[in-house]
Design an enzyme around this catalytic site. Sequence first.
Site, PDB file in Angstrom:
ATOM      1  N   ASP A   1       0.822  -1.207   0.000  1.00  0.00           N
ATOM      2  CA  ASP A   1       0.000   0.000   0.000  1.00  0.00           C
ATOM      3  C   ASP A   1       0.860   1.263   0.000  1.00  0.00           C
ATOM      4  O   ASP A   1       1.927   1.307   0.611  1.00  0.00           O
ATOM      5  CB  ASP A   1      -0.893  -0.004   1.242  1.00  0.00           C
ATOM      6  CG  ASP A   1      -1.985   1.045   1.177  1.00  0.00           C
ATOM      7  OD1 ASP A   1      -2.374   1.435   0.061  1.00  0.00           O
ATOM      8  OD2 ASP A   1      -2.446   1.477   2.242  1.00  0.00           O
TER       9      ASP A   1
ATOM     10  N   ASN B   1     -10.377  -1.554  -6.495  1.00  0.00           N
ATOM     11  CA  ASN B   1      -9.457  -0.833  -7.384  1.00  0.00           C
ATOM     12  C   ASN B   1      -9.899  -0.907  -8.837  1.00  0.00           C
ATOM     13  O   ASN B   1      -9.531  -0.040  -9.648  1.00  0.00           O
ATOM     14  CB  ASN B   1      -8.051  -1.418  -7.290  1.00  0.00           C
ATOM     15  CG  ASN B   1      -7.391  -1.207  -5.943  1.00  0.00           C
ATOM     16  OD1 ASN B   1      -6.490  -1.948  -5.570  1.00  0.00           O
ATOM     17  ND2 ASN B   1      -7.835  -0.210  -5.182  1.00  0.00           N
TER      18      ASN B   1
END
Length: 257
Positions: free
Chosen positions: A37, A85
Amino acid sequence: MVDWKRGVRRVLYPAYEARMLRRMPDNLPKHVGVMLDGNRRWARAVGQDTAHGHRAGAANIEPLLGWCDDVGIEVVTLWLLSTDNLNRPADELEPLLQIIEEAVASLVEQRRWRLHPVGALDLLPSATAERLKAAEEATRDVDGLLVNIAVGYGGRREIADAVRSLLHEHAAKGTSLEELAQILDVEHIADHLYTKGQPDPDLVIRTSGEQRLGGFLLWQSAKSEFYFCEAYWPDFRRVDFLRAMRAYAVRERRFGS
């Protein structure tokens, strides 16, 4: 001043890392999940576009797997792209998928790791899904670390897919819903997860300072330990990895007892 500090780090950190590795306890995790991340925030911090951040993040994958080899980890699950996403704008998503495909192709070329895609491949563009499947086939006979490539992955979707697969299996056998309800237990569902047959993760690492799972390995991480690192993924170093291993090793795992 900044360049001086970086020079000192380059000199001192290798010795520090070597000492950490020598003193590392034996009770290290066998399966590590990593939430890669912070690529976009890293890119903004260095004044670059999003794609640059994703490329920098992709470049850090092979070093990570090498560090895992060094300490004897057997399974790594890398979360590269979530189902959420997939809703990003096309001008970001398409380059990201290409970067992921290139990163996976590079891992295949290394012939060091056995790759296994996990995720809802049917949600991905067909070309991406086919490349992931081809990577698994190309590394099937590699005797090395098992690397789960989580692309188009979401924990809730995985559980739903597992239940759907279980129902299809028993429907084909002629099992009634009443009969299935009587015998159904957690192992039946576990046998239909993307990671079926694998040990659950002992440790889950998330970079970028975020302290939440976000849907990563929801079922499998019920008894996992967690380690949250402030560094954005492209800045995650070997010393950060070794600190995560050391933090895990000193914890007393109770497994609910």
